[in-house]
Enzyme design. Sequence first.
Site, PDB file in Angstrom:
ATOM      1  N   ASP A  16      50.280  56.768  29.453  1.00 52.90           N
ATOM      2  CA  ASP A  16      49.875  57.297  28.154  1.00 52.90           C
ATOM      3  C   ASP A  16      49.988  58.821  28.148  1.00 52.90           C
ATOM      4  O   ASP A  16      49.103  59.535  28.629  1.00 52.90           O
ATOM      5  CB  ASP A  16      48.431  56.837  27.865  1.00 52.90           C
ATOM      6  CG  ASP A  16      47.943  57.287  26.499  1.00 52.90           C
ATOM      7  OD1 ASP A  16      48.703  57.944  25.770  1.00 52.90           O
ATOM      8  OD2 ASP A  16      46.780  56.964  26.158  1.00 52.90           O
ATOM      9  N   CYS A  66      54.042  58.244  13.518  1.00 52.04           N
ATOM     10  CA  CYS A  66      53.163  58.299  12.350  1.00 52.04           C
ATOM     11  C   CYS A  66      53.527  59.561  11.590  1.00 52.04           C
ATOM     12  O   CYS A  66      53.329  60.667  12.098  1.00 52.04           O
ATOM     13  CB  CYS A  66      51.708  58.340  12.813  1.00 52.04           C
ATOM     14  SG  CYS A  66      50.569  58.569  11.458  1.00 52.04           S
TER      15      CYS A  66
HETATM   16  N1  LIG Z   1      46.800  52.306  14.840  1.00 55.75           N
HETATM   17  C1  LIG Z   1      45.583  52.796  14.820  1.00 55.75           C
HETATM   18  N2  LIG Z   1      44.519  52.000  14.722  1.00 55.75           N
HETATM   19  C2  LIG Z   1      43.272  52.503  14.690  1.00 55.75           C
HETATM   20  N3  LIG Z   1      42.986  53.825  14.759  1.00 55.75           N
HETATM   21  C3  LIG Z   1      43.996  54.665  14.874  1.00 55.75           C
HETATM   22  C4  LIG Z   1      45.355  54.213  14.928  1.00 55.75           C
HETATM   23  N4  LIG Z   1      46.130  55.281  15.060  1.00 55.75           N
HETATM   24  C5  LIG Z   1      45.331  56.343  15.093  1.00 55.75           C
HETATM   25  N5  LIG Z   1      44.041  55.990  14.973  1.00 55.75           N
HETATM   26  C6  LIG Z   1      42.896  56.927  14.924  1.00 55.75           C
HETATM   27  O1  LIG Z   1      43.400  58.208  15.254  1.00 55.75           O
HETATM   28  C7  LIG Z   1      42.706  58.766  16.362  1.00 55.75           C
HETATM   29  C8  LIG Z   1      43.740  59.347  17.304  1.00 55.75           C
HETATM   30  O2  LIG Z   1      44.432  58.288  17.932  1.00 55.75           O
HETATM   31  P1  LIG Z   1      44.749  58.271  19.487  1.00 55.75           P
HETATM   32  O3  LIG Z   1      43.754  59.043  20.266  1.00 55.75           O
HETATM   33  O4  LIG Z   1      44.961  56.854  19.850  1.00 55.75           O
HETATM   34  O5  LIG Z   1      46.132  59.049  19.445  1.00 55.75           O
HETATM   35  P2  LIG Z   1      47.063  59.509  20.645  1.00 55.75           P
HETATM   36  O6  LIG Z   1      48.449  59.394  20.157  1.00 55.75           O
HETATM   37  O7  LIG Z   1      46.704  58.790  21.888  1.00 55.75           O
HETATM   38  O8  LIG Z   1      46.673  61.025  20.767  1.00 55.75           O
HETATM   39  P3  LIG Z   1      46.938  62.082  21.980  1.00 55.75           P
HETATM   40  O9  LIG Z   1      48.379  62.113  22.264  1.00 55.75           O
HETATM   41  O10 LIG Z   1      46.466  63.375  21.418  1.00 55.75           O
HETATM   42  O11 LIG Z   1      46.105  61.628  23.128  1.00 55.75           O
HETATM   43  C9  LIG Z   1      41.920  57.630  16.993  1.00 55.75           C
HETATM   44  O12 LIG Z   1      40.659  58.103  17.386  1.00 55.75           O
HETATM   45  C10 LIG Z   1      41.793  56.606  15.895  1.00 55.75           C
HETATM   46  O13 LIG Z   1      40.599  56.834  15.204  1.00 55.75           O
END
Ligand SMILES: Nc1ncnc2c1ncn2[C@@H]1O[C@H](COP(=O)(O)OP(=O)(O)OP(=O)(O)O)[C@@H](O)[C@H]1O
Length: 424
Positions: free
Chosen positions: A212, A250
Amino acid sequence: MGSPNFISQNGSLRSNQTSANSLFSLGQKNYSNLLLNKSNYYYQNDEIGDEQDELIPLPETLLGDLSIDSFSGFSEVQRINSGSPLSFDTPRDKRRRSIVREPTGSRRSKFIFILVGLPAVGKSTISAQLIRFIQSNPATHSLRCLVYNAGKVRRKMSFKNLGKLSMELANNSSDDLFNPKNSEKKEKYARITLDKLLKELDMDICDVGIFDATNSRVQRRQFVFEEICAYNENPESNFRVTPMVLQITCDDPNFIRYNVHQKSFNEDYFDKPYEYAVRDFARRLKNYYSQFTPFSCEEFDSLVKLINDRGLGHGLFVYNIVNTGLVPSKHLNNNHFPSNFSREIVQMVNLMESFVEHYTRMFGYTYIERVKEFFNDEMKNVEAKSTPGGLNYLSTLGSILDEEYFGELQELLRRNLENINADL
Ligand SMILES: Nc1ncnc2c1ncn2[C@@H]1O[C@H](COP(=O)(O)OP(=O)(O)OP(=O)(O)O)[C@@H](O)[C@H]1O
Ligand SMILES: O=P(O)(O)OC[C@H]1O[C@](O)(CO)[C@@H](O)[C@@H]1O
């Protein structure tokens, strides 16, 4: 404070994207589950947010149909690895299983998911959902899945200990980890994370490792594939790793605003004011947009060539989820089956196809509802001029992540891709 500029006169949410606008016309339901006290929020949620604990039942019809026989494209499946440690059909066993080394060609299969996607597109959330999906399926329920998050490694290794872990403020570009000038620091955390993943996979601590990180540049992904190839080439390795790319995209401004809002409460920002957190994350996004290259068909082809040229004979699989599955992305998925593919690979491919195809139904709609509720509730607060805790989230989000800002992001992305194409 004036109305945030993404709320139009008639109360619907404006967006410079058209695909998902209809999602955001304000609905009837209004109940916020958002905690407004930042420190409470921090202690009650980890980086993945609350998605992990919320058990949305998976539709029965989607489970149990992932047998090899249901995989129409491959009638002549070559079954190797009858006693695989992946144990697709034995009860889950978290204890370390004994490793019996086999000739390279018939080593047991394990999987690495390489996530690709800009910050806050949902990578960690979707990883947690994928694990639930894998473990809810009778064919794969015994797989031990672990997430290896480069952000967590970064935080562990780089935060100053101020009683609690705390991110240092970036006072200038040389302090800013996300500035492209400082990319070497970030690469170090990614290498450590991947190294841990490969080691633990080899030690049979897990069967599916999810890497991740944003993996936003081609060079990084090349490094990751090199490491996987080297692992598979090494006669000392205990397993054969199949890489699977899961690209999360997204680009809907209102999803992004909501996600950044959620990010402003994570471990990077728990002790920072809301507006500071949103501004900082907005700057982080700009840095990423200026370097991001999506995983493309050309990249897929060149990786398949690399695998074949080196005579490695392992597969490569690519899946996409765009705007929480609302944008059909089937044509973006890509499969390269190895010459000897195991039952486990077919089942995993089958499962992934099902996951991405039904993603919106299983998880996406709940998320969309939550986003709508957030904007509804916040709109009401703005109208009633009663903002709990005195914070007006919408006006902060709307003034920082405004249409001009999204235009700049698109421009940064465009220029970066133009430069990359010019270099080729
Ligand atoms: N598909 C989804 N379902 C539910 N919540 C989502 C989704 N996508 C984004 N979110 C919301 O957006 C927030 C950010 O998502 P997340 O932490 O999974 O992103 P990420 O891509 O892992 O970010 P980073 O690269 O900064 O770690 C989450 O806390 C959640 O609330
Ligand atoms: O090194 P990469 O691939 O950019 O990914 C890791 C980084 O991505 C982020 O998740 C972006 O928000 C950070 O938490 C983390 O440091």
